[in-house]
Design an enzyme around this catalytic site. Structure first.
Site, PDB file in Angstrom:
ATOM      1  N   ARG A 224       0.848  -1.188   0.000  1.00  0.00           N
ATOM      2  CA  ARG A 224       0.000   0.000   0.000  1.00  0.00           C
ATOM      3  C   ARG A 224       0.887   1.243   0.000  1.00  0.00           C
ATOM      4  NH1 ARG A 224      -3.344  -2.696  -1.694  1.00  0.00           N
ATOM      5  NH2 ARG A 224      -5.370  -3.258  -0.815  1.00  0.00           N
ATOM      6  N   HIS A 272      -0.491   0.217  -9.767  1.00  0.00           N
ATOM      7  CA  HIS A 272      -1.249  -0.695  -8.891  1.00  0.00           C
ATOM      8  C   HIS A 272      -1.775  -1.903  -9.681  1.00  0.00           C
ATOM      9  CE1 HIS A 272      -3.710  -0.902  -4.919  1.00  0.00           C
ATOM     10  NE2 HIS A 272      -3.530  -2.121  -5.425  1.00  0.00           N
TER      11      HIS A 272
HETATM   12  P1  NDP Z   1      -1.850 -11.757   4.763  1.00  0.00           P
HETATM   13  O1  NDP Z   1      -2.828 -11.269   5.765  1.00  0.00           O
HETATM   14  O2  NDP Z   1      -1.965 -13.160   4.290  1.00  0.00           O
HETATM   15  O3  NDP Z   1      -0.361 -11.578   5.332  1.00  0.00           O
HETATM   16  C1  NDP Z   1       0.041 -10.449   6.020  1.00  0.00           C
HETATM   17  C2  NDP Z   1       1.448 -10.661   6.564  1.00  0.00           C
HETATM   18  O4  NDP Z   1       1.888  -9.430   7.139  1.00  0.00           O
HETATM   19  C3  NDP Z   1       1.509 -11.723   7.657  1.00  0.00           C
HETATM   20  O5  NDP Z   1       2.691 -12.473   7.559  1.00  0.00           O
HETATM   21  C4  NDP Z   1       1.515 -10.884   8.930  1.00  0.00           C
HETATM   22  O6  NDP Z   1       2.150 -11.486  10.036  1.00  0.00           O
HETATM   23  C5  NDP Z   1       2.312  -9.688   8.476  1.00  0.00           C
HETATM   24  N1  NDP Z   1       2.059  -8.542   9.344  1.00  0.00           N
HETATM   25  C6  NDP Z   1       0.888  -7.878   9.546  1.00  0.00           C
HETATM   26  N2  NDP Z   1       1.041  -6.886  10.448  1.00  0.00           N
HETATM   27  C7  NDP Z   1       2.326  -6.939  10.839  1.00  0.00           C
HETATM   28  C8  NDP Z   1       3.106  -6.212  11.764  1.00  0.00           C
HETATM   29  N3  NDP Z   1       2.573  -5.214  12.496  1.00  0.00           N
HETATM   30  N4  NDP Z   1       4.402  -6.536  11.933  1.00  0.00           N
HETATM   31  C9  NDP Z   1       4.960  -7.545  11.214  1.00  0.00           C
HETATM   32  N5  NDP Z   1       4.270  -8.298  10.303  1.00  0.00           N
HETATM   33  C10 NDP Z   1       2.971  -7.990  10.122  1.00  0.00           C
HETATM   34  O7  NDP Z   1      -1.910 -10.735   3.547  1.00  0.00           O
HETATM   35  P2  NDP Z   1      -1.580 -11.011   2.002  1.00  0.00           P
HETATM   36  O8  NDP Z   1      -0.237 -11.611   1.918  1.00  0.00           O
HETATM   37  O9  NDP Z   1      -2.705 -11.726   1.360  1.00  0.00           O
HETATM   38  O10 NDP Z   1      -1.597  -9.519   1.418  1.00  0.00           O
HETATM   39  C11 NDP Z   1      -0.720  -8.522   1.887  1.00  0.00           C
HETATM   40  C12 NDP Z   1      -1.085  -7.155   1.324  1.00  0.00           C
HETATM   41  O11 NDP Z   1      -0.711  -7.050  -0.045  1.00  0.00           O
HETATM   42  C13 NDP Z   1      -2.572  -6.823   1.298  1.00  0.00           C
HETATM   43  O12 NDP Z   1      -3.042  -6.419   2.560  1.00  0.00           O
HETATM   44  C14 NDP Z   1      -2.626  -5.693   0.278  1.00  0.00           C
HETATM   45  O13 NDP Z   1      -2.483  -4.449   0.916  1.00  0.00           O
HETATM   46  C15 NDP Z   1      -1.428  -5.963  -0.618  1.00  0.00           C
HETATM   47  N6  NDP Z   1      -1.827  -6.326  -1.989  1.00  0.00           N
HETATM   48  C16 NDP Z   1      -1.432  -5.527  -3.036  1.00  0.00           C
HETATM   49  C17 NDP Z   1      -1.769  -5.849  -4.333  1.00  0.00           C
HETATM   50  C18 NDP Z   1      -1.310  -5.049  -5.490  1.00  0.00           C
HETATM   51  O14 NDP Z   1      -1.769  -5.280  -6.618  1.00  0.00           O
HETATM   52  N7  NDP Z   1      -0.388  -4.125  -5.310  1.00  0.00           N
HETATM   53  C19 NDP Z   1      -2.598  -7.036  -4.622  1.00  0.00           C
HETATM   54  C20 NDP Z   1      -2.947  -7.811  -3.462  1.00  0.00           C
HETATM   55  C21 NDP Z   1      -2.579  -7.442  -2.199  1.00  0.00           C
HETATM   56  P3  NDP Z   1       1.581 -12.857  10.697  1.00  0.00           P
HETATM   57  O15 NDP Z   1       1.986 -13.943   9.713  1.00  0.00           O
HETATM   58  O16 NDP Z   1       2.299 -12.959  11.980  1.00  0.00           O
HETATM   59  O17 NDP Z   1       0.097 -12.681  10.810  1.00  0.00           O
HETATM   60  C1  OXD Z   2      -5.657  -5.955  -3.284  1.00  0.00           C
HETATM   61  C2  OXD Z   2      -5.121  -5.034  -4.280  1.00  0.00           C
HETATM   62  O1  OXD Z   2      -5.631  -5.656  -2.084  1.00  0.00           O
HETATM   63  O2  OXD Z   2      -5.306  -5.297  -5.494  1.00  0.00           O
HETATM   64  O3  OXD Z   2      -6.132  -7.029  -3.683  1.00  0.00           O
HETATM   65  O4  OXD Z   2      -4.474  -4.037  -3.930  1.00  0.00           O
END
Ligand code: NDP
Ligand code: OXD
Length: 309
Positions: A224, A272
């Site tokens: 993000r 994006h």
């Molecule tokens: P998940 O919820 O599966 O994974 C999130 C990860 O981040 C977990 O490993 C979690 O830790 C870690 N995390 C969260 N908060 C913290 C923190 N405070 N400190 C350390 N680690 C933290 O999410 P996804 O992998 O599915 O997606 C991640 C992000 O990617 C989405 O939220 C979105 O914003 C972005 N995204 C962007 C896209 C794009 O096109 N640019 C497309 C899709 C997604 P833990 O394992 O311990 O829970």
């Molecule tokens: C998502 C994205 O969160 O596309 O899936 O950013």
């Protein structure tokens, strides 16, 4: 049974076709033609206007059109008692890993340097590390981060990751919690951000954290825009602390005309697009969750609003 579809992306016709093909009894209403709001049971949304979900009195379940849910949890008027599910689609995960691998390889193989040399008509070999000598750090080892980590490992990169809770991923050095972040940063020549946007992670890429990376490290932000303090990155690029950045997400999207990232020689901008939501593969996953809800079974990928993801 009525589902309300609302997105900032122009994809309603494709979604309606996919959803009704798979579940004929589902009435799909596309915003703004929602009819009587009392009819709406389910909301499938991407960045709905703040307060909009609260205006649907019989809403039962909120389904995010994306993996991230900051666009829902950031709305103070969003109905807090309703379950929220996010999208986890293996095809989207593959797409994100393609993006991460592509950009890490570009940075690793000095693509920006060679492009600059080509523009100047310079034929010069530059030093090149092997993948095994290149340390990549991934912020977030969730659905997306773990898959990207595995695929980078297959290419031979030395990969580490950072999570909130203690986590083990085969072949990946793991760090967790605030105490683990400096160590992860200190070893990351290429840092990839795949975190959800929460109160804890907003602004996490800033002057202080960028300074903990090895001098000349590179950054990939595909999570993000608000994870990054954009001015701090520009300063770090100017000082040489950061050598290059690949950015898919921005504080303001579309990236405003005239923003310094557009023409910065050490910044790659993509609009994006790291991982698209594809109706053909995502619709069955979304309908599976609706079916689970109707049958009183547990939902998949349910969001914990207190945690923020
Ligand atoms: P998940 O919820 O599966 O994974 C999130 C990860 O981040 C977990 O490993 C979690 O830790 C870690 N995390 C969260 N908060 C913290 C923190 N405070 N400190 C350390 N680690 C933290 O999410 P996804 O992998 O599915 O997606 C991640 C992000 O990617 C989405 O939220 C979105 O914003 C972005 N995204 C962007 C896209 C794009 O096109 N640019 C497309 C899709 C997604 P833990 O394992 O311990 O829970
Ligand atoms: C998502 C994205 O969160 O596309 O899936 O950013």
């Amino acid at each position: 049974m009525a589902l309300l579809f609302r997105s900032t992306v122009d994809s309603a016709a494709r979604w309606r076709a996919q959803l009704t093909l798979l579940k004929r009894e589902l009435e799909v209403r596309v915003w703004p033609d929602i009819g009587n709001p009392v009819d709406i049971d389910y909301a499938l949304v991407w960045r709905p206007e703040p307060g909009f979900l609260a205006s649907l009195p019989n809403l039962k379940l909120i389904l995010s059109l994306g993996a991230g849910v900051d666009h829902l949890l950031g709305d103070p008027r969003s109905p807090r008692h309703l379950p929220i599910v996010r999208l986890v689609d293996p095809h989207m995960t593959d797409a994100m890993s393609e993006y991460v691998v592509l950009q890490v390889l570009r940075l690793h193989r000095r693509d920006l340097d060679y492009r600059a040399q080509q523009e100047a008509g310079i034929w010069r070999e530059l030093d090149q590390q092997n993948a095994g000598e290149r340390r990549v750090g991934i912020l977030g080892l969730g659905e997306l981060g773990q898959d990207a980590a595995r695929k980078l490992r297959v290419l031979g990169f030395d990969v580490a990751g950072w999570t909130r809770s203690d986590k083990t991923v085969a072949g990946v050095r793991s760090y967790h919690g605030p105490a683990g972040l400096p160590s992860l940063l200190a070893r990351s020549e290429i840092l990839v951000c795949l975190l959800p946007l929460t109160t804890e992670t907003e602004g996490i890429l800033n002057t202080r954290t960028l300074a903990l990376l090895p001098k000349g490290a590179a950054l990939v932000n595909a999570a993000r825009g608000a994870h990054l303090v954009e001015g701090d990155l520009l300063d770090a690029l100017a000082s040489g602390q950061i050598s290059a950045a690949v950015l898919d997400v921005f504080c303001e999207e579309p990236l405003p005309a005239g923003h310094r990232f557009w023409h910065h020689p050490r910044v790659i901008v993509t609009p994006h697009v790291a991982a698209f939501t594809n109706p053909a593969t995502a619709a069955p996953i979304i309908l599976d969750n609706i079916r689970r809800f109707e049958e009183g079974r547990s939902l998949l990928n349910r969001v914990d609003p207190a945690r923020g993801y």
